[in-house]
Design a protein around this motif. Structure first.
Motif, PDB file in Angstrom:
ATOM      1  N   THR A 115     -28.087 -35.594 -33.485  1.00 28.94           N
ATOM      2  CA  THR A 115     -28.501 -35.256 -32.116  1.00 28.94           C
ATOM      3  C   THR A 115     -27.948 -33.893 -31.708  1.00 28.94           C
ATOM      4  OG1 THR A 115     -26.790 -36.797 -31.445  1.00 28.94           O
ATOM      5  CG2 THR A 115     -29.050 -37.449 -31.037  1.00 28.94           C
ATOM      6  N   LEU A 116     -26.756 -33.570 -32.201  1.00 33.31           N
ATOM      7  CA  LEU A 116     -26.185 -32.247 -31.915  1.00 33.31           C
ATOM      8  C   LEU A 116     -27.126 -31.152 -32.412  1.00 33.31           C
ATOM      9  CD1 LEU A 116     -23.575 -30.759 -30.938  1.00 33.31           C
ATOM     10  CD2 LEU A 116     -22.868 -30.722 -33.321  1.00 33.31           C
ATOM     11  N   TYR A 118     -25.913 -52.146 -31.847  1.00 32.19           N
ATOM     12  CA  TYR A 118     -25.578 -53.099 -30.782  1.00 32.19           C
ATOM     13  C   TYR A 118     -25.127 -54.428 -31.362  1.00 32.19           C
ATOM     14  CZ  TYR A 118     -26.271 -56.293 -26.842  1.00 32.19           C
ATOM     15  OH  TYR A 118     -26.111 -57.262 -25.876  1.00 32.19           O
ATOM     16  N   VAL A 142     -19.480 -48.732 -38.145  1.00 28.65           N
ATOM     17  CA  VAL A 142     -20.093 -48.266 -36.898  1.00 28.65           C
ATOM     18  C   VAL A 142     -19.656 -46.833 -36.615  1.00 28.65           C
ATOM     19  CG1 VAL A 142     -20.360 -48.700 -34.438  1.00 28.65           C
ATOM     20  CG2 VAL A 142     -20.096 -50.616 -35.997  1.00 28.65           C
ATOM     21  N   ASN A 143     -18.376 -46.529 -36.889  1.00 30.93           N
ATOM     22  CA  ASN A 143     -17.886 -45.166 -36.675  1.00 30.93           C
ATOM     23  C   ASN A 143     -18.635 -44.184 -37.570  1.00 30.93           C
ATOM     24  OD1 ASN A 143     -16.069 -46.604 -35.232  1.00 30.93           O
ATOM     25  ND2 ASN A 143     -14.294 -46.114 -36.482  1.00 30.93           N
ATOM     26  N   LEU A 177     -15.188 -39.372 -28.247  1.00 29.88           N
ATOM     27  CA  LEU A 177     -16.055 -39.081 -29.393  1.00 29.88           C
ATOM     28  C   LEU A 177     -15.234 -38.611 -30.588  1.00 29.88           C
ATOM     29  CD1 LEU A 177     -19.013 -37.371 -27.542  1.00 29.88           C
ATOM     30  CD2 LEU A 177     -18.762 -39.747 -28.253  1.00 29.88           C
ATOM     31  N   VAL A 180     -13.848 -41.600 -32.340  1.00 37.65           N
ATOM     32  CA  VAL A 180     -14.838 -42.286 -33.180  1.00 37.65           C
ATOM     33  C   VAL A 180     -14.974 -41.559 -34.524  1.00 37.65           C
ATOM     34  CG1 VAL A 180     -17.281 -42.859 -33.430  1.00 37.65           C
ATOM     35  CG2 VAL A 180     -16.140 -43.263 -31.258  1.00 37.65           C
ATOM     36  N   LEU A 199     -25.082 -39.941 -36.605  1.00 39.77           N
ATOM     37  CA  LEU A 199     -26.023 -39.815 -35.487  1.00 39.77           C
ATOM     38  C   LEU A 199     -25.642 -38.671 -34.553  1.00 39.77           C
ATOM     39  CD1 LEU A 199     -27.072 -43.283 -34.086  1.00 39.77           C
ATOM     40  CD2 LEU A 199     -28.532 -41.342 -34.587  1.00 39.77           C
ATOM     41  N   MET A 200     -24.333 -38.515 -34.317  1.00 46.98           N
ATOM     42  CA  MET A 200     -23.867 -37.426 -33.448  1.00 46.98           C
ATOM     43  C   MET A 200     -24.259 -36.082 -34.039  1.00 46.98           C
ATOM     44  SD  MET A 200     -20.112 -38.129 -31.941  1.00 46.98           S
ATOM     45  CE  MET A 200     -19.567 -39.780 -32.252  1.00 46.98           C
ATOM     46  N   ILE A 202     -30.245 -30.958 -30.168  1.00 45.04           N
ATOM     47  CA  ILE A 202     -29.989 -30.342 -28.858  1.00 45.04           C
ATOM     48  C   ILE A 202     -29.807 -28.841 -29.009  1.00 45.04           C
ATOM     49  CG2 ILE A 202     -28.258 -30.138 -27.018  1.00 45.04           C
ATOM     50  CD1 ILE A 202     -29.928 -32.516 -26.546  1.00 45.04           C
ATOM     51  N   LEU A 203     -29.068 -28.425 -30.044  1.00 45.83           N
ATOM     52  CA  LEU A 203     -28.851 -26.998 -30.234  1.00 45.83           C
ATOM     53  C   LEU A 203     -30.181 -26.299 -30.518  1.00 45.83           C
ATOM     54  CD1 LEU A 203     -25.458 -26.879 -32.163  1.00 45.83           C
ATOM     55  CD2 LEU A 203     -25.920 -26.394 -29.760  1.00 45.83           C
ATOM     56  N   ASP A 229     -32.419 -42.548 -29.730  1.00 50.61           N
ATOM     57  CA  ASP A 229     -31.236 -43.082 -29.053  1.00 50.61           C
ATOM     58  C   ASP A 229     -31.510 -44.303 -28.207  1.00 50.61           C
ATOM     59  OD1 ASP A 229     -29.357 -41.451 -29.962  1.00 50.61           O
ATOM     60  OD2 ASP A 229     -29.140 -40.229 -28.158  1.00 50.61           O
ATOM     61  N   SER A 259     -22.159 -43.705 -36.366  1.00 52.78           N
ATOM     62  CA  SER A 259     -22.088 -42.949 -35.115  1.00 52.78           C
ATOM     63  C   SER A 259     -21.883 -41.464 -35.385  1.00 52.78           C
ATOM     64  CB  SER A 259     -20.929 -43.444 -34.242  1.00 52.78           C
ATOM     65  OG  SER A 259     -21.083 -44.802 -33.955  1.00 52.78           O
ATOM     66  N   PHE A 293     -31.845 -47.564 -26.348  1.00 54.50           N
ATOM     67  CA  PHE A 293     -31.423 -48.931 -26.593  1.00 54.50           C
ATOM     68  C   PHE A 293     -32.088 -49.903 -25.612  1.00 54.50           C
ATOM     69  CE2 PHE A 293     -28.450 -52.251 -25.133  1.00 54.50           C
ATOM     70  CZ  PHE A 293     -28.626 -53.117 -26.199  1.00 54.50           C
TER      71      PHE A 293
END
Lengths: 304, 258
Positions: free
Chosen positions: B239-240, B217, B228-229, B22, B25, B235-236, B243-244, B196, B232, B198
């Motif tokens: 989502t981080l 995709y 894409v990086n 990760l 990326v 998006l990370m 989640i937190l 997320d 990504s 797919f």
């Protein structure tokens, strides 16, 4: 709730029970149970001329299509399909074993850490898992790419011995690495939940009785952790068995697994009855595995 | 406690294995080169490309809309299911709620595809995606809500009843405020899963509608660019945050999932 509580339910409470359980029940009946039944039925149908399913009956008697066992006969007539199932099984087994090997020390360390730091250590395992599935697969496209450091180092070493260059991307190796990477947290979490409950005094007792570190692990910790191993293995094995995206992205043309076969039948070949047959075969394998995991977990749990 | 150096070394290696891909990326999303190979220099270029990629922005908008709608409906249904499973011990409902979570995603994807086309005669698109996402999210919400309820003393509800509260009043003033953190955590979880997803989207999207994962995709399959990086990395971050937030609302979420 126990039997007494059930009898005591007032009419209002009984209405409440239906109001609470009714909507999710109906939704899942329509969008989970019904589609599953349709798939079973579809596996006994003929494929339509332009994909999908052929009509059961039509006015023209020449194109009358009833139900058939043809797709099942077809599955067993060509060894290639059993081979793909077997190969998927091996990939799932290898992924599970590698995940177990990697997850065990980590779960053990977390379980034996002070209570304060455990939550943070678990969170650190879950966080990468929170990023999108495709991104985690894509990351390995970069890491295993021909210009990446890993390929350069390996091929550099092979070059010294005059061995031909290897291509890491689009290979069974790439598929396996990504399978392990994506499913690792599913193994760490149940293992940790189990290991955390172990009574440390058992290890002290074993030590007092003269067991060395190796014996203490294999004769105390490991047998007690078997229920955790079984649930973690089920959580890794089952999704890997049906995975199509990882072989699709990182695998070569020969690395098809069951999931890819099913996807092909539905989206490319458009033979839906055969696709349904393959899906049902996969479901049967999964159900057998779940049954086995539950049974194993139960017998082992008795000693734990 | 017994934590030898070997155990530390092995565990740290596994942590590195989890994070290295990760980090790469993210680092390459700032790399001033078309290739994901060597570091050339720092740039914001790929983020600018992303900002002008209309297909990507449209897909992101679709994903957000789908995630908002499906997670909200799944939260209502999942909360009901969680309460029903905990309170009435309904075996059939538990089976129906938990199986979609446990089985390989491809199975749910193709069976819904069959059902939408053959039975409902539905044109695949936004609606089919949303229905599919609700189906697989209900179980996650239900598990979280049930875990929250299981940790509670039943006598609170009995007390409310004994004090003359109707079932609705008990729910409104006692049960709901108590399970609210679990409900919020469940909603965040369903939202993250939807944004997320797919595999199931892949089978239920049809040709007209694209989502962020579907777009990523096709970029990965056809031509990988550092764009894409960049997407990504964003998006990370998203989502981080989710989640937190989820772990703040319900710290037992992590254990509930295991």
């Amino acid at each position: 709730m126990n039997e007494q509580e059930k009898i005591r339910l007032t009419p209002a409470a009984r209405l409440g029970k239906w109001l609470v359980s009714g909507p999710p029940f109906l939704f899942l009946l329509l969008f989970f149970v019904a589609p599953s039944i349709i798939m079973v039925l579809a596996s006994f149908r003929y494929p339509g001329e332009f994909g999908a399913l052929a009509p059961i009956a039509s006015a023209d008697s020449d194109t009358l299509h009833g139900l058939t066992l043809e797709t099942y006969e077809f599955f067993f007539s060509d060894i290639i399909y059993s081979y793909v199932f077997f190969k998927s099984f091996l990939v799932a087994l290898a992924t599970t074993l590698i995940c177990l090997t990697l997850a065990y020390p980590l779960a053990l360390l977390i379980a034996r850490s002070p209570k304060k730091s455990r939550d943070l250590m678990v969170l650190l395992v879950v966080l990468p898992f929170a990023s999108s599935f495709l991104i985690r697969v894509y990351a390995w496209m970069i890491l295993l790419g021909p210009q990446a450091a890993l390929s350069q180092v390996i091929n550099g070493m092979l070059g010294v011995f005059g061995i031909a260059q290897v291509y890491l991307l689009f290979s069974p190796f790439a598929v396996l690495v990504a399978m392990v990477y994506v499913h690792l947290p599913f193994m760490v979490l149940p293992l940790y939940t189990n290991l955390e409950k172990h009574d440390p005094s058992l290890l002290d007792a074993a030590q007092d009785l003269g067991a060395n570190a190796w014996q203490r692990f294999w004769q105390v910790t490991f047998p007690l952790s078997l229920p955790g191993i079984f649930s973690g293995s089920a959580l890794v094995f089952i999704p890997v068995l049906g995975m199509f995206a990882i072989p699709d992205i990182l695998g070569g043309t020969g690395d098809m697994l069951i999931g890819n076969l099913i996807k092909e039948q539905f989206l490319a070949t458009r033979d839906w009855p055969f696709g349904s047959t393959l899906s049902i075969m996969l479901t049967i394998v999964v159900l057998l595995l779940v049954w086995l995991a539950v049974r194993l977990g139960r017998t082992r749990g008795r000693y734990a | 406690m017994r934590r030898g150096p070997w155990l530390w070394a092995a565990a740290l290696a596994v942590y590195a294995f989890l994070y290295l891909p990760l980090v790469i990326v993210i680092v390459y999303s700032f790399n001033d080169s078309r290739l994901n190979a060597e570091w050339v220099g720092f740039t914001w270029h790929w983020y600018e490309v992303l900002l002008h990629d209309e297909d990507m922005l449209l897909a992101a908008g679709n994903s957000l809309f789908i995630a908002l709608v499906s997670s909200s409906i799944a939260t209502v249904l999942g909360t009901m299911a969680g309460i029903a499973m905990q309170r009435y011990n309904l075996r059939l409902l538990s089976f129906m709620v938990l199986t979609p979570v446990a089985m390989p995603e491809v199975l749910l994807g193709v069976s819904l595809l069959l059902f939408f086309i053959q039975v409902l005669n539905l044109t695949l698109g936004m609606i089919s995606i949303i229905l599919a996402h609700i189906t697989f999210s209900i179980g996650f919400v239900a598990v979280i809500v049930r875990a929250r309820l299981a940790g509670m003393d039943d006598s609170i509800f009995e007390a409310a009843r004994d004090l003359g509260a109707t079932p609705w009043q008990t729910f409104r003033h006692v049960t709901f405020p108590l399970i609210l953190p679990g409900v919020v955590a469940g909603w965040l979880m369903a939202f993250t899963l939807s944004i997320d997803d797919f595999v199931i989207t892949f089978f239920t999207a049809g040709v007209g509608v694209s989502t962020l994962p579907l777009r990523i995709y096709s970029m990965i399959k056809i031509a990988v660019t550092p764009e894409v990086n960049a997407v990504s990395t964003i998006l990370m971050l998203l989502t981080l945050t989710m989640i937190l937030l989820a772990t703040r609302f319900a710290p037992d979420v992590l254990k509930g999932k295991a």
